[in-house]
Design an enzyme around this catalytic site. Structure first.
Site, PDB file in Angstrom:
ATOM      1  N   GLY A  21       0.837  -1.197   0.000  1.00  0.00           N
ATOM      2  CA  GLY A  21       0.000   0.000   0.000  1.00  0.00           C
ATOM      3  C   GLY A  21       0.867   1.240   0.000  1.00  0.00           C
ATOM      4  O   GLY A  21       2.086   1.156   0.133  1.00  0.00           O
ATOM      5  N   GLY A  23       0.739   5.713   1.067  1.00  0.00           N
ATOM      6  CA  GLY A  23       0.012   6.881   1.556  1.00  0.00           C
ATOM      7  C   GLY A  23       0.735   8.139   1.134  1.00  0.00           C
ATOM      8  O   GLY A  23       1.579   8.089   0.233  1.00  0.00           O
ATOM      9  N   ALA A  24       0.408   9.246   1.781  1.00  0.00           N
ATOM     10  CA  ALA A  24       0.982  10.529   1.398  1.00  0.00           C
ATOM     11  C   ALA A  24       2.487  10.584   1.664  1.00  0.00           C
ATOM     12  O   ALA A  24       3.248  11.082   0.844  1.00  0.00           O
ATOM     13  CB  ALA A  24       0.263  11.646   2.131  1.00  0.00           C
ATOM     14  N   THR A  25       2.901  10.049   2.813  1.00  0.00           N
ATOM     15  CA  THR A  25       4.310  10.196   3.191  1.00  0.00           C
ATOM     16  C   THR A  25       5.027   8.860   3.388  1.00  0.00           C
ATOM     17  O   THR A  25       6.152   8.834   3.852  1.00  0.00           O
ATOM     18  CB  THR A  25       4.439  10.990   4.516  1.00  0.00           C
ATOM     19  OG1 THR A  25       3.620  10.350   5.495  1.00  0.00           O
ATOM     20  CG2 THR A  25       3.977  12.430   4.353  1.00  0.00           C
ATOM     21  N   VAL A  28       4.143   1.033   2.047  1.00  0.00           N
ATOM     22  CA  VAL A  28       4.250  -0.223   2.798  1.00  0.00           C
ATOM     23  C   VAL A  28       4.508  -1.337   1.793  1.00  0.00           C
ATOM     24  O   VAL A  28       3.764  -1.506   0.830  1.00  0.00           O
ATOM     25  CB  VAL A  28       2.967  -0.512   3.611  1.00  0.00           C
ATOM     26  CG1 VAL A  28       3.140  -1.788   4.428  1.00  0.00           C
ATOM     27  CG2 VAL A  28       2.627   0.648   4.538  1.00  0.00           C
ATOM     28  N   LYS A  43       7.065  -0.421   6.544  1.00  0.00           N
ATOM     29  CA  LYS A  43       6.583   0.917   6.228  1.00  0.00           C
ATOM     30  C   LYS A  43       7.793   1.822   6.084  1.00  0.00           C
ATOM     31  O   LYS A  43       8.567   1.993   7.023  1.00  0.00           O
ATOM     32  CB  LYS A  43       5.658   1.419   7.346  1.00  0.00           C
ATOM     33  CG  LYS A  43       5.124   2.819   7.093  1.00  0.00           C
ATOM     34  CD  LYS A  43       4.150   3.235   8.182  1.00  0.00           C
ATOM     35  CE  LYS A  43       3.777   4.704   8.032  1.00  0.00           C
ATOM     36  NZ  LYS A  43       2.771   5.135   8.990  1.00  0.00           N
ATOM     37  N   ASP A 133      -7.552   8.053  14.654  1.00  0.00           N
ATOM     38  CA  ASP A 133      -7.903   7.898  13.237  1.00  0.00           C
ATOM     39  C   ASP A 133      -8.454   6.503  12.967  1.00  0.00           C
ATOM     40  O   ASP A 133      -8.108   5.872  11.974  1.00  0.00           O
ATOM     41  CB  ASP A 133      -6.681   8.197  12.358  1.00  0.00           C
ATOM     42  CG  ASP A 133      -7.064   8.445  10.900  1.00  0.00           C
ATOM     43  OD1 ASP A 133      -8.232   8.811  10.639  1.00  0.00           O
ATOM     44  OD2 ASP A 133      -6.199   8.267  10.016  1.00  0.00           O
ATOM     45  N   LYS A 135     -10.778   3.985  11.510  1.00  0.00           N
ATOM     46  CA  LYS A 135     -11.663   3.948  10.339  1.00  0.00           C
ATOM     47  C   LYS A 135     -11.509   2.582   9.687  1.00  0.00           C
ATOM     48  O   LYS A 135     -10.530   1.874   9.972  1.00  0.00           O
ATOM     49  CB  LYS A 135     -11.308   5.071   9.356  1.00  0.00           C
ATOM     50  CG  LYS A 135      -9.867   5.066   8.908  1.00  0.00           C
ATOM     51  CD  LYS A 135      -9.583   6.230   7.990  1.00  0.00           C
ATOM     52  CE  LYS A 135      -8.101   6.332   7.680  1.00  0.00           C
ATOM     53  NZ  LYS A 135      -7.774   7.481   6.869  1.00  0.00           N
ATOM     54  N   ASN A 138      -8.194   1.074   8.482  1.00  0.00           N
ATOM     55  CA  ASN A 138      -7.145   0.740   9.454  1.00  0.00           C
ATOM     56  C   ASN A 138      -7.446  -0.525  10.250  1.00  0.00           C
ATOM     57  O   ASN A 138      -6.764  -0.815  11.218  1.00  0.00           O
ATOM     58  CB  ASN A 138      -6.943   1.906  10.432  1.00  0.00           C
ATOM     59  CG  ASN A 138      -6.291   3.098   9.764  1.00  0.00           C
ATOM     60  OD1 ASN A 138      -5.648   2.936   8.727  1.00  0.00           O
ATOM     61  ND2 ASN A 138      -6.456   4.279  10.327  1.00  0.00           N
ATOM     62  N   ASP A 154      -1.865   1.655  11.684  1.00  0.00           N
ATOM     63  CA  ASP A 154      -1.645   3.080  11.443  1.00  0.00           C
ATOM     64  C   ASP A 154      -1.792   3.973  12.669  1.00  0.00           C
ATOM     65  O   ASP A 154      -2.864   4.504  12.964  1.00  0.00           O
ATOM     66  CB  ASP A 154      -2.550   3.600  10.325  1.00  0.00           C
ATOM     67  CG  ASP A 154      -1.913   4.823   9.669  1.00  0.00           C
ATOM     68  OD1 ASP A 154      -1.070   5.462  10.322  1.00  0.00           O
ATOM     69  OD2 ASP A 154      -2.247   5.124   8.516  1.00  0.00           O
ATOM     70  N   THR A 174     -10.486  11.544   9.947  1.00  0.00           N
ATOM     71  CA  THR A 174     -11.056  11.452   8.605  1.00  0.00           C
ATOM     72  C   THR A 174     -12.508  11.914   8.722  1.00  0.00           C
ATOM     73  O   THR A 174     -13.179  11.516   9.665  1.00  0.00           O
ATOM     74  CB  THR A 174     -10.954   9.997   8.119  1.00  0.00           C
ATOM     75  OG1 THR A 174      -9.590   9.595   8.216  1.00  0.00           O
ATOM     76  CG2 THR A 174     -11.421   9.843   6.701  1.00  0.00           C
TER      77      THR A 174
END
Ligand code: PIT
Length: 319
Positions: A21, A23-25, A28, A43, A133, A135, A138, A154, A174
């Site tokens: 996967g 993400g922004a920064t 993984v 990660k 976070d 959701k 995760n 996460d 989120t």
């Protein structure tokens, strides 16, 4: 920067396999330990793209945690530009993807999942950590088997608080899962996680988001959240037990102090599996399938709240 991190190249000990996967920064990827042959999720974070303080916080939290329902960190490697977190590999996929794939999905299945999530949240809060976070993305199953545990992933947003310490809003979460006190800029604590669990359980049984209407702009969603404006639409809830609705209604409460804690939720008969029905929820599965499709389509824009201006506007509206 990280005293306890290995300084040699990660590739010396681990062989990179495919991507899991991104993400922004961070990305993984799957890696295999060269000596033991064991697989891990690594990660990789670009240190230049993230504040040192924030990165230290995530690593610190992961170092402290050991619970069956939380993804464990095994090792850390630090290079000049990157930090690699060697994490437990989970292969069972996201909770909501599994719900639509399995043959039968019932309140009993949902209660088992929520119980594990609440156990992890109780452990976090007991250790002074707020996830902030929670959701569906995760919540991951450890393996494809029926008996698989759920693991929370996460901790990029999580915070460590001392007993009785409360935090002021730092833009996080989120949209659909953010607690009203966060949106209103009030002091908040671990109870924000219970709100998120309430939203997740609502979607798991109703198949739709409690605060998103057909006209779901983020602003509209926020307005409904700060008024705790949601309802159990009979079209979708008539096959769901009153016991299930009861525990959701006690999590989706405006006042954080009146909201059930993780421990209190774990004592609720429905969460214990006593009140949960074992009847397949076909209509709900169909709705969750639609929800998943929408969610994956939204992708990036459905991310973390970045727009402070929007939140300021919401607070003005609430005054
Ligand atoms: C996996 C498989 C996968 C993603 C992850 C683990 C991510 C785990 C994770 C990420 C974090 C964190 C803790 C765990 O703080 O697809 O085994 O940012």
């Amino acid at each position: 920067m990280f005293a306890y991190a290995q300084k040699e190249s990660i590739e010396k000990r681990y062989k990179p396999l495919g991507q899991l996967g991104s993400g922004a920064t961070a990305v993984v990827k799957k890696y295999q330990h060269r000596e033991t042959g064991k697989d891990y999720a690594v990660k990789t974070i670009n240190k230049k793209e993230i504040q040192e303080k924030i990165l230290k916080r995530e690593v610190d939290i992961l170092l402290h945690l050991s619970h069956d329902n939380i993804i464990k960190m095994h090792d850390i490697y630090e290079g000049t530009n990157h930090l690699h977190l060697v994490l437990e590999l989970v292969t069972g996929g996201e909770l909501f993807d599994r719900i639509v794939k399995v043959g039968t999905y019932s309140e009993v299945v949902a209660a088992k999942a929520i119980q594990q999530i609440l156990q992890a949240v109780q452990y976090l809060h007991g250790n002074g950590i707020i996830h902030r976070d929670l959701k569906p993305e995760n919540l991951l199953y450890a393996h494809p088997g029926d008996d698989s545990a759920i693991k929370i992933a996460d901790f990029g947003m999580s915070r460590m608080l001392k007993p009785d310490q409360v935090e002021m809003m730092t833009c996080c979460g989120t949209p659909g899962y953010v607690a009203p006190e966060v949106l209103l800029g009030k002091m908040y604590d671990g109870q924000v996680d219970l709100w998120a669990v309430g939203v997740i359980l609502f979607i798991m049984l109703g198949g739709y988001e409690p605060f998103a209407g057909d006209d779901s702009s983020d602003a509209k969603i926020y307005q409904r959240i700060i008024k705790c404006e949601y309802k159990f639409d009979e079209d979708y809830w008539k096959d769901i037990t009153l016991s299930a609705r009861d525990v959701i209604a006690k999590m989706l409460v405006l006042e954080p102090k009146s909201r059930l804690t993780a421990g209190q939720c774990l004592d609720h008969p429905w969460v214990k599996g006593l009140g949960a029905k074992d009847e397949h929820l076909e209509k709900c599965v169909t709705k969750i399938r639609e929800f998943n499709a929408r969610r994956k389509l939204k992708g990036g824009i459905y991310g973390v709240i970045g727009a402070n201006a929007m939140l300021q506007a919401i607070r003005k509206l609430a005054q």
